[in-house]
Design a protein around this motif. Structure first.
Motif, PDB file in Angstrom:
ATOM      1  N   LEU A   1       0.859  -1.202  -0.085  1.00 22.80           N
ATOM      2  CA  LEU A   1      -0.092   0.146  -0.138  1.00 22.80           C
ATOM      3  C   LEU A   1       0.957   1.236  -0.038  1.00 22.80           C
ATOM      4  O   LEU A   1       0.352   2.192  -0.565  1.00 22.80           O
ATOM      5  N   GLU A   2       1.931   1.196   0.788  1.00 25.17           N
ATOM      6  CA  GLU A   2       2.959   2.157   0.776  1.00 25.17           C
ATOM      7  C   GLU A   2       3.747   2.590  -0.849  1.00 25.17           C
ATOM      8  O   GLU A   2       4.092   3.467  -1.206  1.00 25.17           O
ATOM      9  N   GLY A   3       3.872   1.332  -1.393  1.00 23.96           N
ATOM     10  CA  GLY A   3       4.197   1.578  -2.786  1.00 23.96           C
ATOM     11  C   GLY A   3       5.719   0.685  -2.972  1.00 23.96           C
ATOM     12  O   GLY A   3       6.396   0.779  -2.171  1.00 23.96           O
ATOM     13  N   THR A   4       5.553  -0.185  -3.885  1.00 25.66           N
ATOM     14  CA  THR A   4       6.671  -0.914  -4.018  1.00 25.66           C
ATOM     15  C   THR A   4       7.259  -0.858  -5.708  1.00 25.66           C
ATOM     16  O   THR A   4       6.345  -0.264  -6.408  1.00 25.66           O
ATOM     17  N   PRO A   5       8.556  -1.017  -5.888  1.00 30.13           N
ATOM     18  CA  PRO A   5       8.964  -0.864  -7.331  1.00 30.13           C
ATOM     19  C   PRO A   5       8.623  -1.686  -8.353  1.00 30.13           C
ATOM     20  O   PRO A   5       9.030  -1.603  -9.323  1.00 30.13           O
ATOM     21  N   ASP A   6       7.666  -2.724  -7.867  1.00 26.91           N
ATOM     22  CA  ASP A   6       7.464  -3.792  -8.752  1.00 26.91           C
ATOM     23  C   ASP A   6       6.351  -3.289  -9.937  1.00 26.91           C
ATOM     24  O   ASP A   6       5.764  -2.588  -9.663  1.00 26.91           O
ATOM     25  N   GLU A   7       6.525  -3.969 -10.869  1.00 25.36           N
ATOM     26  CA  GLU A   7       5.700  -3.296 -11.983  1.00 25.36           C
ATOM     27  C   GLU A   7       4.142  -3.698 -11.983  1.00 25.36           C
ATOM     28  O   GLU A   7       3.339  -2.954 -12.366  1.00 25.36           O
ATOM     29  N   ASP A   8       4.283  -4.801 -11.220  1.00 18.49           N
ATOM     30  CA  ASP A   8       2.442  -4.969 -10.818  1.00 18.49           C
ATOM     31  C   ASP A   8       2.113  -4.421  -9.525  1.00 18.49           C
ATOM     32  O   ASP A   8       1.215  -4.779  -8.994  1.00 18.49           O
ATOM     33  N   GLY A   9       3.150  -3.464  -8.968  1.00 19.14           N
ATOM     34  CA  GLY A   9       2.635  -2.878  -7.703  1.00 19.14           C
ATOM     35  C   GLY A   9       1.207  -2.222  -7.497  1.00 19.14           C
ATOM     36  O   GLY A   9       0.746  -1.840  -8.858  1.00 19.14           O
ATOM     37  N   ILE A  10       0.711  -2.159  -6.598  1.00 22.06           N
ATOM     38  CA  ILE A  10      -0.720  -1.238  -6.313  1.00 22.06           C
ATOM     39  C   ILE A  10      -0.753  -0.170  -7.122  1.00 22.06           C
ATOM     40  O   ILE A  10      -1.557   0.270  -7.894  1.00 22.06           O
ATOM     41  N   LEU A  11       0.273   0.804  -6.561  1.00 20.34           N
ATOM     42  CA  LEU A  11      -0.042   2.137  -7.259  1.00 20.34           C
ATOM     43  C   LEU A  11       0.315   2.179  -8.459  1.00 20.34           C
ATOM     44  O   LEU A  11      -0.248   3.066  -9.164  1.00 20.34           O
ATOM     45  N   GLN A  12       1.246   1.160  -9.139  1.00 20.18           N
ATOM     46  CA  GLN A  12       1.530   1.268 -10.713  1.00 20.18           C
ATOM     47  C   GLN A  12       0.316   0.803 -11.473  1.00 20.18           C
ATOM     48  O   GLN A  12      -0.071   1.159 -12.501  1.00 20.18           O
ATOM     49  N   THR A  13      -0.487  -0.131 -10.626  1.00 22.20           N
ATOM     50  CA  THR A  13      -1.840  -0.258 -11.610  1.00 22.20           C
ATOM     51  C   THR A  13      -2.871   0.513 -11.333  1.00 22.20           C
ATOM     52  O   THR A  13      -3.708   0.769 -12.079  1.00 22.20           O
ATOM     53  N   ILE A  14      -2.778   1.427 -10.244  1.00 24.48           N
ATOM     54  CA  ILE A  14      -3.829   2.341  -9.978  1.00 24.48           C
ATOM     55  C   ILE A  14      -3.551   3.686 -10.977  1.00 24.48           C
ATOM     56  O   ILE A  14      -4.600   4.199 -11.443  1.00 24.48           O
ATOM     57  N   ARG A  15      -2.247   4.111 -11.213  1.00 23.60           N
ATOM     58  CA  ARG A  15      -1.836   5.171 -11.819  1.00 23.60           C
ATOM     59  C   ARG A  15      -2.523   5.518 -12.998  1.00 23.60           C
ATOM     60  O   ARG A  15      -2.974   6.802 -13.406  1.00 23.60           O
ATOM     61  N   PRO A  16      -2.485   4.438 -13.992  1.00 27.83           N
ATOM     62  CA  PRO A  16      -3.383   4.883 -15.310  1.00 27.83           C
ATOM     63  C   PRO A  16      -4.817   5.417 -15.064  1.00 27.83           C
ATOM     64  O   PRO A  16      -5.050   6.142 -16.088  1.00 27.83           O
ATOM     65  N   HIS A  17      -5.497   4.800 -14.319  1.00 28.28           N
ATOM     66  CA  HIS A  17      -6.800   4.905 -14.010  1.00 28.28           C
ATOM     67  C   HIS A  17      -6.943   6.479 -13.463  1.00 28.28           C
ATOM     68  O   HIS A  17      -7.931   7.296 -13.628  1.00 28.28           O
TER      69      HIS A  17
END
Length: 762
Positions: free
Chosen positions: A401-417
């Protein structure tokens, strides 16, 4: 003694048969046989192919008499099939007095399913051969009645018939460990005789049951088949031969034994002599012939030594056996067969030993891998185990939830939306058109918006929720005449050059009421992403815990917690939407700057001459020419005008110059349009930031708030019932538990076998 002449070995060949080598020392042979016996005791033969000798034959083929002549003991005899379970005979020559240990070698349970391999001693050691028959009979009865305590049969033995036993046949063995001075170094297993038919009290399935039991032994590549064939019955009618040939078609591991040669009809001896000469059904390890006492002689009582003497006399004095060529004499008599079998088995063991090492290592490694793939075994501290998993889950959730550098991280998945949301809000900008409906001109792009509104590129591979990005608004056109008419209708008691604020407010409400849908879409997307990620995370930590109850309970708890956080986020979004219904801003400079720019932009668009277009496309000249051409003259003139205004202390850009154009009759409408459009720039950027921030704070970051307490309460991890509840949660599924038990038993067998192999070289 059961010894053979020094010429008893076979001539080596190159066809791969077992036992084809010179005789080895008795000590080495005994060492090999002891090793394989110990390996069999571990039960590892259920996991790998171990060398062994299996005695097979059709019913009444003289198999039991052959076993008696080799082992020196008397087997139980009764009407019908007397051998109803395998009998392991482990013979070893010893300088000590003769003795026999009887054990029950259990490998299957009452239902026939594999179980822990155990070797149960059945009575005290026997020192009198006369007592062996009764002990074996009692042991067989115990094997065939697995639900009754085996020790009961040591002291009680009723007249139970074979048909009254719980089982017709069994894979469990009666194990005989016989040692003494006149005992050969040999191990073999006596299998039930193949039956062709069953009596009125028999079971039809027994025929296939016995055949399957025999096949389970002789199908293994390291099993030496000791095939007994009686000479009193036509060879082709004896099923044991056909079964042996099915699993050993080339005859490389079959040793043939002809029994009852004294019952061959007169004149038919030559047909059987072809087997001794290996001319009929040739075998790599040859055919042998033995002569055992008849049933009447056995009833009268005959010692083992007398039986061997009678056998020797028969082959020495009876035609045509006594006149068989000298090179074939070694294939007659029990002593020659016994010595040869001992040699064959010990050499097969020595030959297979490197392969056994390798196979054991590979099976052990594979079994350990299978064990590692199983879920972690339940802990003796169920409360601590559940707490540990809950803490690990909470910690990993916090990191994601704080953010990870993974490609499939939660923040990375939310950002396009979030980017789609911003584009959707920007697309609601009011599309004011500063001319009449009949004018077919295209509205030019406002250059001052290019930099800030080109910052968002369409998301590749992600579905967009709005109209694709465009530098111009996508809403329906609002013409300047309609704006002026609206303003005129809205006037009440205002002065002639004033118009009520309700006009601007109406247009502002038109675009702000469109913001609810993109906000809801963003909220739903984030909610779905979090719900899926939560499920995956719960699956990772709790799916393999126990029987799955923990997984479903935790999933329900965290989903309820997510719904609580989502409800707060939704309330914040509704609050922000409500705020936007009352247009206001303290960002006066930003608003005023945009209003001035849009006013100049709209005025310039209304200028039908080339001046506005030229001013919009103006670029400062790099050099000043003394005699400029036409295009250069305009650029230099604008440059001088801007320089003069700057020198006078006025900071002016080229796109501000259209403001100097004559007063437009539509000036009031232009001011309204510029004000509304400027406010949109202020409001949309504010809203496009605040909604994602509210969602992030309440439902993304907020999801971790109180999650541990929710799990603590939901799973009832405290209180007097915590231990019982946690124990239930970590309790393994029966299939996993059975698999773990099965693999552990297999590992125990393999480790025990490995230990025995190591002892060989110590």
């Amino acid at each position: 003694m059961l010894t053979s002449p020094s010429s008893g070995s076979l001539t080596p060949t190159d066809d791969g048969g077992v036992g084809l080598s010179d005789s080895t020392l008795s000590q080495h042979r005994r060492k090999m046989l002891d090793l394989i016996n110990r390996l069999h005791m571990t039960g590892v033969q259920t996991d790998m192919d171990l060398p062994m000798i299996a005695v097979i034959g059709s019913q009444s083929a003289g198999k039991s008499s052959l076993i008696e002549s080799i082992s020196g003991i008397t087997l139980p005899r009764s009407a019908g099939t007397c051998t109803r379970c395998p009998t392991e005979c482990k013979l070893s020559r010893s300088e000590d007095a003769w003795k026999c240990l009887v054990k029950l070698h259990i490998t299957t349970g009452p239902s026939g399913q594999p179980c822990d391999v155990v070797n149960v001693p059945f009575g005290s050691p026997i020192t009198d051969k006369a007592d062996v028959e009764d002990r074996i009979r009692r042991a067989q009865r115990a094997i065939l009645n697995p639900s009754i305590n085996a020790q009961k049969f040591l002291h009680e033995l009723d007249d139970q018939t074979a048909e009254q036993a719980e089982l017709s046949f069994s894979k469990n063995c009666v194990s005989l460990e016989i040692s003494g001075k006149d005992v050969a170094d040999l191990s073999f297993v006596d299998l039930p005789g193949l039956i062709a038919s069953v009596g009125s009290t028999g079971k039809a399935g027994d025929i296939d049951l016995v055949k399957g039991l025999v096949s389970s032994y002789i199908e293994k590549a390291s099993c030496v088949i000791l095939l007994t064939v009686t000479c009193e019955t036509d060879f082709e009618n004896q099923g044991a031969h056909h079964l042996a040939k099915q699993y050993d078609p080339e005859g490389k591991r079959t040793v043939g034994v002809l029994t009852k040669p004294d019952r061959i009809p007169a004149g038919e001896e030559n047909a059987w002599l072809k087997f001794i000469r290996n001319e009929q059904e040739p075998l790599v390890n040859h055919w042998y012939c033995v002569k055992q006492p008849g049933s009447q002689t056995l009833k009268n009582g005959i010692s083992w030594a007398e039986a061997r003497k009678q056998e020797n006399d028969f082959f020495a004095l009876t035609q045509p056996w006594s006149t068989v060529e000298p090179q074939y004499q070694k294939f007659m008599r029990t002593s020659n067969l016994t010595e040869r079998l001992s040699t064959i088995l010990s050499e097969l063991i020595a030959k297979r030993l490197p392969e056994i090492h390798k196979e054991l290592y590979n099976i052990l490694r594979k079994t350990q891998d299978e064990m590692r793939k199983l879920p972690k075994a339940p802990s003796t501290d169920p409360v601590g185990e559940v707490w540990n998993v809950v803490c690990q889950f909470s910690s990993q959730l916090s990191r994601r939830l704080e953010g990870t550098p993974d490609e499939d991280g939660i923040l990375q998945t939310i950002r396009p939306h979030q980017q789609d949301f911003k584009r959707a809000i920007r697309a609601t900008a009011p599309n004011f058109i500063p001319w009449g409906r009949n004018d077919t001109r295209e509205l030019p792009t406002p250059n001052f918006l290019a930099n800030e509104e080109d910052e968002l590129e369409p998301t590749i591979g992600a579905p967009s929720v709005i109209i694709p990005r465009s530098p111009t608004p996508q809403s329906e056109g609002i013409y300047i005449k309609d704006v002026l008419d609206h303003a005129q209708r809205a006037r009440t008691r205002e002065l002639p050059d004033n118009y009520p604020f309700i006009v601007q407010q109406t247009y502002i409400e038109e675009f702000t009421k469109q913001w609810e849908t993109p906000s809801q879409i963003l909220f739903d997307k984030v909610y779905d992403i979090l719900k899926k990620d939560l499920k995956d995370l719960v699956h990772e930590h709790f799916e393999k815990m126990g029987r799955g109850h923990a997984f479903h309970s935790v999933l329900m708890i965290v989903n309820e917690h997510l719904d609580g956080a989502a409800k707060q986020a939704k309330e914040k979004i509704d609050w922000l939407l409500e705020l936007e219904k009352a247009p206001t801003t303290l960002n006066v400079h930003y608003y005023s700057d945009y209003k001035a720019k849009f006013l100049g932009y709209y005025k310039g668009c209304r200028d039908k001459g080339e001046l506005t277009v030229k001013l919009q496309n103006y670029q400062a000249p790099a050099t000043i020419h003394a005699h400029p051409v036409h295009g250069q003259a305009f650029q230099q003139a604008v440059h001088k005008a801007l320089a003069g205004l700057t020198e006078a202390g006025l900071s002016v850009q080229a796109n501000d110059l259209p403001k100097l154009l004559p007063v437009d009759p539509m000036e009031p409408a232009l001011l309204i349009m510029a004000g509304v459009r400027a406010y949109f720039q202020v409001a949309y950027k504010r809203f496009a930031d605040m909604v994602p921030l509210a969602i992030d704070y309440e439902v993304v970051r907020g999801l971790h708030k109180g999650i541990e307490q929710a799990l603590l309460d939901g799973l009832s991890l405290t209180g007097p019932e915590a231990h019982a509840r946690c124990q239930l949660m970590v309790q393994e599924h029966s299939t996993v538990s059975s698999k773990r038990t099965e693999l552990q038993k297999k590992l125990d067998r393999l480790h025990a076998a490995s230990l025995e192999l190591r002892k060989l070289f110590v």
